[in-house]
Scaffold this motif. Structure first.
Motif, PDB file in Angstrom:
ATOM      1  N   ALA A  11       0.820  -1.218   0.000  1.00  0.00           N
ATOM      2  CA  ALA A  11       0.000   0.000   0.000  1.00  0.00           C
ATOM      3  C   ALA A  11       0.854   1.268   0.000  1.00  0.00           C
ATOM      4  CB  ALA A  11      -0.942   0.014   1.187  1.00  0.00           C
ATOM      5  N   GLY A  12       0.607   2.126  -0.964  1.00  0.00           N
ATOM      6  CA  GLY A  12       1.298   3.403  -1.057  1.00  0.00           C
ATOM      7  C   GLY A  12       2.647   3.362  -1.743  1.00  0.00           C
ATOM      8  N   ARG A  13       3.173   2.192  -1.992  1.00  0.00           N
ATOM      9  CA  ARG A  13       4.499   2.085  -2.613  1.00  0.00           C
ATOM     10  C   ARG A  13       4.404   2.167  -4.127  1.00  0.00           C
ATOM     11  NH1 ARG A  13       7.230  -2.767   0.808  1.00  0.00           N
ATOM     12  NH2 ARG A  13       7.352  -1.648   2.781  1.00  0.00           N
ATOM     13  N   LEU A  14       5.489   2.643  -4.711  1.00  0.00           N
ATOM     14  CA  LEU A  14       5.589   2.696  -6.167  1.00  0.00           C
ATOM     15  C   LEU A  14       6.036   1.351  -6.709  1.00  0.00           C
ATOM     16  CD1 LEU A  14       7.354   6.058  -6.976  1.00  0.00           C
ATOM     17  CD2 LEU A  14       5.082   5.368  -7.699  1.00  0.00           C
ATOM     18  N   ILE A  15       5.410   0.949  -7.789  1.00  0.00           N
ATOM     19  CA  ILE A  15       5.795  -0.270  -8.488  1.00  0.00           C
ATOM     20  C   ILE A  15       6.092   0.147  -9.929  1.00  0.00           C
ATOM     21  CG2 ILE A  15       5.047  -2.544  -9.264  1.00  0.00           C
ATOM     22  CD1 ILE A  15       3.061  -2.490  -6.869  1.00  0.00           C
ATOM     23  N   TRP A  16       7.281  -0.200 -10.400  1.00  0.00           N
ATOM     24  CA  TRP A  16       7.678   0.148 -11.765  1.00  0.00           C
ATOM     25  C   TRP A  16       7.520  -1.080 -12.638  1.00  0.00           C
ATOM     26  CZ3 TRP A  16       9.209   4.989 -13.356  1.00  0.00           C
ATOM     27  CH2 TRP A  16       9.369   5.932 -12.342  1.00  0.00           C
ATOM     28  N   GLY A  17       6.907  -0.887 -13.796  1.00  0.00           N
ATOM     29  CA  GLY A  17       6.704  -2.012 -14.693  1.00  0.00           C
ATOM     30  C   GLY A  17       6.550  -1.569 -16.132  1.00  0.00           C
ATOM     31  N   ARG A  18       6.216  -2.525 -16.947  1.00  0.00           N
ATOM     32  CA  ARG A  18       6.038  -2.299 -18.380  1.00  0.00           C
ATOM     33  C   ARG A  18       4.817  -1.410 -18.608  1.00  0.00           C
ATOM     34  NH1 ARG A  18       3.112  -5.194 -22.183  1.00  0.00           N
ATOM     35  NH2 ARG A  18       2.428  -6.611 -20.554  1.00  0.00           N
ATOM     36  N   LEU A  19       4.945  -0.453 -19.505  1.00  0.00           N
ATOM     37  CA  LEU A  19       3.835   0.425 -19.848  1.00  0.00           C
ATOM     38  C   LEU A  19       2.934  -0.298 -20.849  1.00  0.00           C
ATOM     39  CD1 LEU A  19       2.505   3.208 -19.602  1.00  0.00           C
ATOM     40  CD2 LEU A  19       4.002   3.993 -21.444  1.00  0.00           C
ATOM     41  N   ILE A  20       1.624  -0.240 -20.606  1.00  0.00           N
ATOM     42  CA  ILE A  20       0.676  -0.868 -21.507  1.00  0.00           C
ATOM     43  C   ILE A  20      -0.273   0.190 -22.077  1.00  0.00           C
ATOM     44  CG2 ILE A  20       0.816  -3.139 -20.408  1.00  0.00           C
ATOM     45  CD1 ILE A  20      -1.838  -2.479 -18.996  1.00  0.00           C
ATOM     46  N   HIS A  21      -0.908  -0.170 -23.157  1.00  0.00           N
ATOM     47  CA  HIS A  21      -1.795   0.730 -23.895  1.00  0.00           C
ATOM     48  C   HIS A  21      -2.835   1.394 -22.992  1.00  0.00           C
ATOM     49  CE1 HIS A  21      -5.306   1.420 -26.620  1.00  0.00           C
ATOM     50  NE2 HIS A  21      -4.363   2.033 -27.305  1.00  0.00           N
ATOM     51  N   GLU A  22      -3.494   0.635 -22.139  1.00  0.00           N
ATOM     52  CA  GLU A  22      -4.545   1.169 -21.281  1.00  0.00           C
ATOM     53  C   GLU A  22      -4.019   2.224 -20.312  1.00  0.00           C
ATOM     54  OE1 GLU A  22      -4.022  -2.110 -21.794  1.00  0.00           O
ATOM     55  OE2 GLU A  22      -5.762  -2.551 -23.035  1.00  0.00           O
ATOM     56  N   ARG A  23      -2.799   2.042 -19.841  1.00  0.00           N
ATOM     57  CA  ARG A  23      -2.206   3.034 -18.924  1.00  0.00           C
ATOM     58  C   ARG A  23      -1.929   4.339 -19.650  1.00  0.00           C
ATOM     59  NH1 ARG A  23       0.970   1.909 -14.495  1.00  0.00           N
ATOM     60  NH2 ARG A  23       0.113   3.903 -13.904  1.00  0.00           N
ATOM     61  N   VAL A  24      -1.476   4.257 -20.907  1.00  0.00           N
ATOM     62  CA  VAL A  24      -1.233   5.475 -21.693  1.00  0.00           C
ATOM     63  C   VAL A  24      -2.548   6.226 -21.875  1.00  0.00           C
ATOM     64  CG1 VAL A  24      -0.446   6.437 -23.883  1.00  0.00           C
ATOM     65  CG2 VAL A  24       0.741   4.476 -22.898  1.00  0.00           C
ATOM     66  N   LEU A  25      -3.595   5.514 -22.213  1.00  0.00           N
ATOM     67  CA  LEU A  25      -4.900   6.167 -22.386  1.00  0.00           C
ATOM     68  C   LEU A  25      -5.364   6.811 -21.085  1.00  0.00           C
ATOM     69  CD1 LEU A  25      -6.754   3.584 -24.649  1.00  0.00           C
ATOM     70  CD2 LEU A  25      -5.676   5.742 -25.318  1.00  0.00           C
ATOM     71  N   GLY A  26      -5.107   6.153 -19.953  1.00  0.00           N
ATOM     72  CA  GLY A  26      -5.466   6.724 -18.656  1.00  0.00           C
ATOM     73  C   GLY A  26      -4.703   8.004 -18.374  1.00  0.00           C
ATOM     74  N   VAL A  27      -3.423   8.018 -18.691  1.00  0.00           N
ATOM     75  CA  VAL A  27      -2.600   9.214 -18.495  1.00  0.00           C
ATOM     76  C   VAL A  27      -3.086  10.315 -19.425  1.00  0.00           C
ATOM     77  CG1 VAL A  27      -0.288  10.167 -18.847  1.00  0.00           C
ATOM     78  CG2 VAL A  27      -0.570   8.008 -17.640  1.00  0.00           C
ATOM     79  N   ALA A  28      -3.408   9.976 -20.661  1.00  0.00           N
ATOM     80  CA  ALA A  28      -3.876  10.967 -21.619  1.00  0.00           C
ATOM     81  C   ALA A  28      -5.205  11.574 -21.156  1.00  0.00           C
ATOM     82  CB  ALA A  28      -4.035  10.347 -22.995  1.00  0.00           C
ATOM     83  N   ARG A  29      -6.050  10.775 -20.546  1.00  0.00           N
ATOM     84  CA  ARG A  29      -7.331  11.291 -20.041  1.00  0.00           C
ATOM     85  C   ARG A  29      -7.141  12.260 -18.892  1.00  0.00           C
ATOM     86  NH1 ARG A  29      -9.010   5.691 -20.249  1.00  0.00           N
ATOM     87  NH2 ARG A  29      -9.777   5.358 -22.324  1.00  0.00           N
ATOM     88  N   GLN A  30      -6.060  12.120 -18.148  1.00  0.00           N
ATOM     89  CA  GLN A  30      -5.771  13.039 -17.037  1.00  0.00           C
ATOM     90  C   GLN A  30      -5.664  14.472 -17.530  1.00  0.00           C
ATOM     91  OE1 GLN A  30      -2.758   9.998 -14.927  1.00  0.00           O
ATOM     92  NE2 GLN A  30      -2.299  12.085 -14.564  1.00  0.00           N
TER      93      GLN A  30
END
Length: 87
Positions: free
Chosen positions: A66-85
């Motif tokens: 909880a609350g920690r950062l996890i670094w991983g592979r970027l996926i299409h859905e995450r890009v769309l989520g960032v773009a919606r921000q």
């Protein structure tokens, strides 16, 4: 009332929403925004991150991580989520 925030934002000491103080997090989010603006394609952003061996952050909610950062592979859905921000 606190709720999970999109990557790149967090709650400050006073409870207000602020940019994440972590330089790497801000850099990854800014790069994703910039690449999306340049290409207009979430797939192109994912491809560029993969080609350059870059990882993208997410915050864990709940459990031992909880609350920690996890670094991983970027996926299409995450890009769309960032773009919606940015809307």
């Amino acid at each position: 009332m606190r709720f999970p925030l999109p990557v790149g934002l967090c709650y400050g000491d006073d409870g207000r929403i602020v940019l994440d103080p972590d330089d790497e997090v801000r850099g990854a989010v800014q790069l994703a925004f910039r690449l999306f603006q340049e290409t207009g394609s979430a797939y192109a952003v994912v491809k560029r991150f993969a080609e350059d061996g870059l990882r993208f952050p997410k915050r864990a909610y709940g459990g031992a991580w909880a609350g920690r950062l996890i670094w991983g592979r970027l996926i299409h859905e995450r890009v769309l989520g960032v773009a919606r921000q940015s809307e």
